[in-house]
Motif scaffolding. Structure first.
Motif, mmCIF file in Angstrom:
data_model
loop_
_atom_site.group_PDB
_atom_site.id
_atom_site.type_symbol
_atom_site.label_atom_id
_atom_site.label_comp_id
_atom_site.label_asym_id
_atom_site.label_seq_id
_atom_site.Cartn_x
_atom_site.Cartn_y
_atom_site.Cartn_z
ATOM 1 N N ASP A 15 -3.778 4.628 3.911
ATOM 2 C CA ASP A 15 -4.752 4.566 3.250
ATOM 3 C C ASP A 15 -3.953 5.379 1.778
ATOM 4 N N GLU A 66 -2.045 -6.234 9.451
ATOM 5 C CA GLU A 66 -3.293 -5.278 9.766
ATOM 6 C C GLU A 66 -2.280 -3.993 10.331
ATOM 7 N N GLN A 104 -0.581 -2.328 7.689
ATOM 8 C CA GLN A 104 -0.661 -2.407 6.664
ATOM 9 C C GLN A 104 -1.664 -1.410 6.152
ATOM 10 N N GLN A 105 -2.738 -2.332 7.290
ATOM 11 C CA GLN A 105 -4.439 -1.295 6.558
ATOM 12 C C GLN A 105 -4.512 0.013 7.413
ATOM 13 N N ARG A 127 0.777 -0.803 -0.424
ATOM 14 C CA ARG A 127 0.014 -0.049 -0.041
ATOM 15 C C ARG A 127 1.172 1.698 -0.252
#
Lengths: 258, 447
Positions: free
Chosen positions: B382, B376, B378-379, B106
């Motif tokens: 945004d 987790e 990484q999330q 991401r």
């Protein structure tokens, strides 16, 4: 073929092409062969023409007078067959995908480096870093390979008829290296998961590389590799080497091993 | 207990300049653990830097351009020397190579989004090209590194430029390292390694040695990509004058010089702080090499990209005035994405650090979700919002540089020149080869 300045389409009996691809044509029939003479046209023209072939093209090419030119047949991505009639320079068949490249002479540094698939056959000796970092395919060297053969290999299969030089299979990650002669110093230094098979003497093993038991599955895969390379060596005469896996994660107690 | 400088002074305590608290802590850490410190980022020590330079704005003897009215262009073309398709960027601020593995997918996506929003390039790193990055990057530079992890000719052909990496400023002469805790199944798969093992990247390329071989290697890369892509050569700043000359001789279209303030994902602190030279000292050496070879700012010439401690539009303008064609940012880009965010201070403190100090990028526990592979964590990032923050920051940098350039009377950022600059200290004057402010004295160049 528009990019070629001197392409020659010749009708040649398959028997004169030294082809081991039995599916190309039945014995005695004829196939079109594109001839590219590197004394009268450039390697750029050759590679551009090979790269421009349509997907799935399986045409046959002969490269005359390579005279040690670098990057011959680099970056191929079609199931073509390229016969190189003499010594090739650096990075011959570099990053090969799908193609069969036969070198009827010696090969310079980094033959078939980073090959992904296909087959490269050196009917002679190879210089340093043969098959370096290659991910797939089969590299066959009938003669000797120099230092760093299979360095950082990532899945390729390499069969060497003669000896390999020092630091071969350094940091080898995956794939199989078969040496029918002797291996130089520091074989398999810092090796990961590649498997090495050596028939002759090993001058010395590198850090974390150890001799391992030859189990039936190893004899079977070695038999298959030798067969694919067209060799009749006895698989039982080889010793397997691989990683002891003691240096996979840094620990201060291992500092003297590096 | 915290000691304020006033407390300490009032009690007559004096900190040793030689054995200061950081040094004492390092000795204690070594004695306790038997291992040196590994961290991310670049050199933290004070070095002669861009802050030691000032611009001479126009007045009587120079004619300024009107801010908010007259144009000051910022575009740059990279790699026209040999490539069929050179890179044409809208701003001379590019994103430096940072690997998927060191960074989350991401974060790589966010870098691509931010760069593309302002028309500049981003760069892969060790470990190959990810779909997130290629998909979101209008201009993607593909790094060709010694490890060749994930190296794939399809990616080479999918790239917009190729960067042959010889080294980086944080560790000239050193290879890479990605500790086992960041080697997840996806990272391991891309690098053809078992999950969880330390991934060591070699410090030397496996199939060439020295500049003569490099010339042949560059020839091979050009052949494979049909002479379409610009080829960069990246070096860590050390013997920069010679390295740049050899890179040009080997056929580079663009030379990237990374000073010792340039960041790394994971390197020994002793390496980061003690090997290499400051960015400021490297630029004039690189420019001299290009000028002597007749390829500096010439038709079909070789472009120079400078990185290592570039933080704002003033730094950008100073790099360009000294002769760079573009800059690359890494650490600053991560900060723009959200690294070291004060809002995460409590979480940094739980990890033994604090917002503004966090440099354990190797550990994979980044609460900002950037330097981690933890599913987790990484999330938390945004990629759309983070990419937009990066784009904002890139725009600000570009506008800041334009403000300075207009004040110096320049209608393009590339019109800035050494004559627009002076140095504040003798050290920076000697390194940047500029006169000390208020004098005509350039230390090291006679009277």
């Amino acid at each position: 073929m528009g990019a070629l300045s001197t392409p020659v389409i010749e009708d040649a009996p398959t028997s004169t092409i030294n082809d081991d691809d039995a599916g190309a044509a039945a014995a005695g029939s004829t196939v079109d062969v594109v001839v590219h003479d590197l004394r009268t046209a450039t390697v750029r023209e050759l590679n551009a023409a090979l790269h421009a072939l349509p997907e799935g093209d399986s045409s046959r090419w002969r490269v005359l007078n390579p005279d040690g030119t670098h990057s011959i047949a680099a970056g191929l991505d079609r199931p073509v067959t390229v016969e190189i009639e003499g010594p090739a320079g650096y990075y011959c068949a570099g990053m090969n995908q799908h193609a069969t490249v036969e070198i009827h002479g010696s090969a310079g540094v980094g033959v078939a480096e980073n090959m992904m698939s296909g087959r490269v056959h050196v009917h002679g000796d190879a210089s340093q870093s043969a098959g370096a970092t290659a991910h797939g395919g089969l590299l066959v060297i009938d003669g000797n390979a120099s230092a760093r053969c299979g360095i950082s290999m990532k899945g390729v299969d390499i069969v060497v008829g003669g000896n390999v030089g020092h630091m071969s299979a350094f940091m080898a990650q995956a794939g199989r290296l078969v040496v029918c002669g002797d291996a130089g110093d520091a074989l398999g230094d810092s090796i990961y998961e590649a498997r090495l098979y050596v028939k002759g003497r090993v001058a010395s093993l590198g850090a974390d590389c150890v001799a391992k038991e030859m189990r039936p599955e190893h004899l079977a895969e070695l038999t298959e590799l030798l067969r694919a390379a067209g060799r009749d060596d006895d698989p039982a005469a080889f010793t397997r080497y691989g990683s002891a896996r003691t240096l996979y994660n840094f620990h201060v107690d291992n500092a003297s091993a590096y | 207990m915290t000691h304020t400088p006033d407390d300490v002074a009032s009690r007559g305590l004096r900190e040793s300049a030689t054995f200061d608290r950081t040094t004492i802590a390092a000795i204690q850490h070594a004695a306790r653990t038997g291992i040196y410190d590994i961290r991310g980022g670049g050199a933290k020590r004070a070095l002669p830097h861009f802050d030691d330079l000032l611009f001479l704005g126009a007045s009587m003897s120079r004619y300024p351009l009107e801010g908010y009215r007259e144009r000051c262009d910022t575009d740059v073309v990279l790699g026209a020397r040999n490539a069929k398709y050179p890179l044409r960027l809208q701003t001379p601020v590019t994103i430096a190579g940072m690997s998927f593995g060191a960074l989350s997918g991401r974060a790589k996506e966010a870098l691509g989004r931010g760069a593309s929003e302002v028309g500049t390039s981003t760069t892969t790193g060790d470990g190959g090209m990810t779909e997130e990055e290629r998909g979101q990057s209008k201009h993607l530079v593909y790094q060709y590194l010694p490890s060749r992890y994930g190296m794939n000719p399809d990616h080479l052909r999918a790239a917009d430029a190729i960067e042959v990496v010889l080294g980086q400023g944080a560790k000239p002469g050193g290879g890479g390292m990605l500790l086992g805790q960041k080697i997840t199944e996806r990272v391991a798969g891309m690098r053809t390694l078992p999950v969880g093992v330390d991934q060591r990247s070699a410090c030397r390329h496996p199939d060439w040695t020295g500049p003569d071989d490099l010339a042949i290697k560059i020839g091979e890369l050009r052949e494979i990509t049909d002479w379409e892509k610009p080829i960069y050569v990246k070096v860590g700043a050390s013997r920069t004058y010679y390295d740049v000359k050899l890179a040009v001789k080997a056929g580079a279209d663009v030379v990237v010089v990374d000073g010792m303030q340039g960041g790394t994902a994971a390197t020994q602190d002793v390496f980061i702080e003690n090997v290499g030279i400051p960015t400021l000292a490297a630029i004039p050496q690189a420019v001299q090499a290009l000028q002597e070879m007749g390829v500096h700012r010439t038709e079909g010439g070789v472009q120079l990209i400078v990185s290592g401690g570039v933080r704002n539009g003033a730094d950008l303008a100073k790099c360009l005035a000294l002769g760079a064609d573009a800059v690359a940012i890494g650490t600053a880009a991560l900060i723009a994405l959200g690294d070291n965010d004060p809002a995460l201070d409590d979480e940094y403190r739980k990890l033994g650090s604090a917002a503004g100090y966090y440099d354990d990028w190797q550990a994979g526990q980044d609460p900002a979700g950037i330097t981690t592979q933890d599913p987790e964590l990484q999330q938390r990032l945004d990629p759309v919002a983070a990419g937009h923050r990066l784009a904002n920051y890139l725009r600000v940098m570009t506008m800041e540089a334009q403000i300075i350039a207009r004040a110096c009377g320049k209608a393009h950022l590339h019109h800035l020149e050494p004559e627009d600059l002076v140095a504040l200290t003798i050290e920076s004057a000697a390194m940047a080869r500029l006169p000390l402010a208020g004098t005509s004295w350039i230390p090291g160049q006679g009277l």
